[in-house]
Design an enzyme around this catalytic site. Structure first.
Site, PDB file in Angstrom:
ATOM      1  N   LYS A  70       0.843  -1.228   0.038  1.00 30.32           N
ATOM      2  CA  LYS A  70      -0.095   0.248   0.060  1.00 30.32           C
ATOM      3  C   LYS A  70       0.563   1.358   0.073  1.00 30.32           C
ATOM      4  O   LYS A  70       0.424   2.214  -0.432  1.00 30.32           O
ATOM      5  CB  LYS A  70      -1.018   0.096   1.227  1.00 30.32           C
ATOM      6  CG  LYS A  70      -1.997  -0.849   0.828  1.00 30.32           C
ATOM      7  CD  LYS A  70      -3.173  -0.983   1.975  1.00 30.32           C
ATOM      8  CE  LYS A  70      -4.126  -2.167   1.782  1.00 30.32           C
ATOM      9  NZ  LYS A  70      -3.846  -3.500   1.650  1.00 30.32           N
TER      10      LYS A  70
HETATM   11  C1  LIG Z   1      -4.225  -4.329   0.905  1.00 31.80           C
HETATM   12  C2  LIG Z   1      -3.496  -5.576   0.638  1.00 31.80           C
HETATM   13  C3  LIG Z   1      -3.876  -6.709  -0.146  1.00 31.80           C
HETATM   14  C4  LIG Z   1      -5.025  -6.638  -1.112  1.00 31.80           C
HETATM   15  O1  LIG Z   1      -4.915  -5.584  -2.186  1.00 31.80           O
HETATM   16  P1  LIG Z   1      -6.363  -5.023  -3.063  1.00 31.80           P
HETATM   17  O2  LIG Z   1      -5.677  -4.012  -3.691  1.00 31.80           O
HETATM   18  O3  LIG Z   1      -7.479  -4.533  -1.468  1.00 31.80           O
HETATM   19  O4  LIG Z   1      -6.964  -6.271  -3.645  1.00 31.80           O
HETATM   20  C5  LIG Z   1      -3.201  -7.632  -0.161  1.00 31.80           C
HETATM   21  N1  LIG Z   1      -1.820  -8.064   0.735  1.00 31.80           N
HETATM   22  C6  LIG Z   1      -1.550  -6.827   1.403  1.00 31.80           C
HETATM   23  C7  LIG Z   1      -0.491  -7.277   2.073  1.00 31.80           C
HETATM   24  C8  LIG Z   1      -2.296  -5.878   1.444  1.00 31.80           C
HETATM   25  O5  LIG Z   1      -1.892  -5.091   2.394  1.00 31.80           O
END
Ligand SMILES: *Cc1c(COP(=O)(O)O)cnc(C)c1O
Length: 530
Positions: A113
């Site tokens: 993120k």
């Molecule tokens: C947020 C997140 C995801 C999922 O990503 P999306 O964009 O919501 O599909 C997968 N793995 C981790 C570690 C995350 O923080």
């Protein structure tokens, strides 16, 4: 380039308005008026580009130069990715002849993120500074108050994205004592004056309910100009398209001719949606693989065409949050707690954007009709907990995507397998969901296909699953083998956190009132001293 809502279609917004608004007032998500195609010589011109150069090249296709010039964009991008620990920003790591992992966790909070939230924070700041520079000295400067609830992941990435940004205060609510020690430390050791961690005595759902109530309170919202940092924000999707391009070029250097297949651990469908945009722009790739954990609403959709909250349930699943104040986790039953918690969702907030494209193409490319269709579908999901799309829509979805559901047991097995391979690799549980789905899908792939699995978190962030999987591996030592130096120091650092004694929206409002006026005074003081 203008943007419009998946449920509206009439009103068009600039990129700036789109990013500052987040969720459309009609409940829809903003999408670009068209998907740009790549410039003619992109394969040649872009092949030696760094992540930052690719970022400017791709983003400028979606942002008019009248809004942000190329030079300004370059400055924003350079600043955003200067916080990453790896020179490639998102390096491609070869695991086997046919499998690569694209490591997205080299940012400040060790999870993917960061890629989007580092940029989003700088975009917010850029827009606010520009708006305020146009104001006279008597006018009140515009400020943004970002509020969100977190069970760990989004909160820390948002805090690191917004720390020390001018004209922005950020309030992150977490359930006291119910966040992993590393994630709690990541959030609360950020002591910049504009960052406020609220430890709420209660559950994650309580925190989420409070945030929803704040967004729904029109007076409070207008007074503080609440902003959301959740994954429905268009800038987050856009930022994430870049690493698909980088991975393509890096893979091409190592492979002569091979079709690429991206495999994406998926929760709210943001990460993989970015891949879909890259594909639609013209980046050569095969079908995208949606890898879900046991919260498998998406895997079930690709099987049946039904987008349904609870598998074969009674349809009593409560409504989705209207404001999307946090990352889509629901305050109702039905979410399974798994070993990959960042993917524990009941509905996938960004899936609506894909549904729009599916509706558009099956409706003879009529924007108005597509918006009306999507609006109808989403209202059905809200009212009945489910919707079934026509067969031709499902068939179209199957052209671009394959979906697989991976259990916790498979996740643990996969972590073990890759650790025990000839070139040991420790995958975090989210990445392991992707690696396992890749294996399942590979059984049907022609030999010309190479898979790139998106690695969404550093394994040390999810110590529980990793130590559980590797408990019998006698030579594995968590602290020695994977714990980053940054985490060691973190647990000893000074913390700043505000305790909230009850999950009560009025208590939280009082905290925001108090600190926001303090934050404002600081800004005024810094202005006076200039
Ligand atoms: C947020 C997140 C995801 C999922 O990503 P999306 O964009 O919501 O599909 C997968 N793995 C981790 C570690 C995350 O923080």
């Amino acid at each position: 380039m203008k943007y419009f809502s998946t449920r509206g279609g009439d009103q068009e917004l600039s990129f700036e308005e789109t990013v500052l608004t987040g969720l459309a007032p009609d409940g829809g998500l903003y999408i670009p008026e068209h998907i740009p195609t790549l410039p003619e010589n992109w394969q040649n011109d872009w092949q030696g580009y760094s992540f930052q150069e690719l970022s400017v090249a791709v983003l400028s296709l979606f942002i008019s130069p009248e809004e942000i010039t190329r030079d300004e964009l370059r400055t924003l991008v350079d600043k955003s990715y200067s916080t990453f620990r790896h020179p490639d920003i998102t390096p491609l790591h070869k695991l086997t002849e046919k499998t690569f992992v694209l490591e997205l966790f080299h940012g400040p909070t060790f999870a993917f993120k960061d890629v989007a939230l580092q940029l989003l924070g700088n975009l917010f700041e850029f827009f606010l500074l520009r708006r305020n520079a146009r104001k006279s000295a008597e006018e009140k400067p515009e400020r943004l108050t970002v509020v969100g609830a977190t069970s760990g992941d989004t909160g820390s990435a948002a805090i690191y994205g917004l720390r020390n940004k001018a004209n922005i205060s950020i309030y992150i609510l977490h359930p006291k004592g119910r966040v992993s020690p590393i994630q709690e430390a990541q959030m609360t050791t950020v002591t910049d004056p504009n960052v406020h961690n609220l430890a709420v005595k209660g559950t994650f759902d309580d925190c989420q309910d409070i945030v929803k109530a704040l967004f729904a309170d029109k007076t409070f919202n207008a007074k503080h100009r609440l902003g959301a940092i959740n994954s429905i924000n268009w800038a987050r999707i856009l930022a994430q398209t870049v690493y698909y391009f980088l991975a393509y070029f890096h893979a091409r250097r190592q492979l002569s001719s091979s079709e690429l297949q991206f495999v994406v651990p998926t929760g709210n469908f943001g990460d993989i949606l970015a891949g879909y945009y890259a594909k639609r722009m013209g980046l050569p790739m095969g079908q995208l693989v949606v890898a879900t954990n046991e919260n498998d609403i998406l895997a079930r959709f690709w099987r049946s065409g039904r987008y349904e909250k609870v598998d074969g349930g009674d349809g009593t699943g409560a409504a989705a949050p209207a404001n999307g104040a946090s990352d889509g986790k629901q305050a109702v039953g039905g979410v399974k707690e798994t070993l990959s918690p960042a993917m524990d969702i009941l509905v996938s907030s960004n899936f609506e954007r894909l549904l729009w494209y599916l509706a558009y193409e099956t409706a003879g490319a009529n924007r108005k009709e597509a918006c009306a269709t999507v609006k109808g579908w989403m209202h059905k999901v809200k009212a009945d907990g489910r919707v079934e799309v026509p067969m031709k829509v499902l068939e179209l979805a199957r052209k671009d995507f394959i979906a697989e559901r991976i259990s916790d047991a498979q996740t643990l097995d996969t972590i073990r397998d890759y650790y025990n391979s000839t070139t040991p690799y420790v995958a975090d549980p989210h990445t392991a969901v992707g690696l396992c789905a890749a294996r399942v899908v590979a059984a049907h792939n022609p030999s010309s296909v190479t898979q790139i699995v998106l690695s969404t978190a550093h394994p040390a962030k999810f110590s529980e699953a990793v130590t559980q999987a590797l408990s019998s591996a006698s030579q594995f030592d968590f602290d020695r083998d994977i714990l980053p130096e940054e985490f060691r120091g973190l647990l000893k650092k000074e913390r700043r956190v505000i305790d909230v004694e009850r999950p009560d929206v009025e208590l939280v409002k009082a905290v925001i009132e108090k600190y926001s006026s303090e934050d404002e005074c600081k800004v005024a003081a810094s202005r006076a001293s200039v």
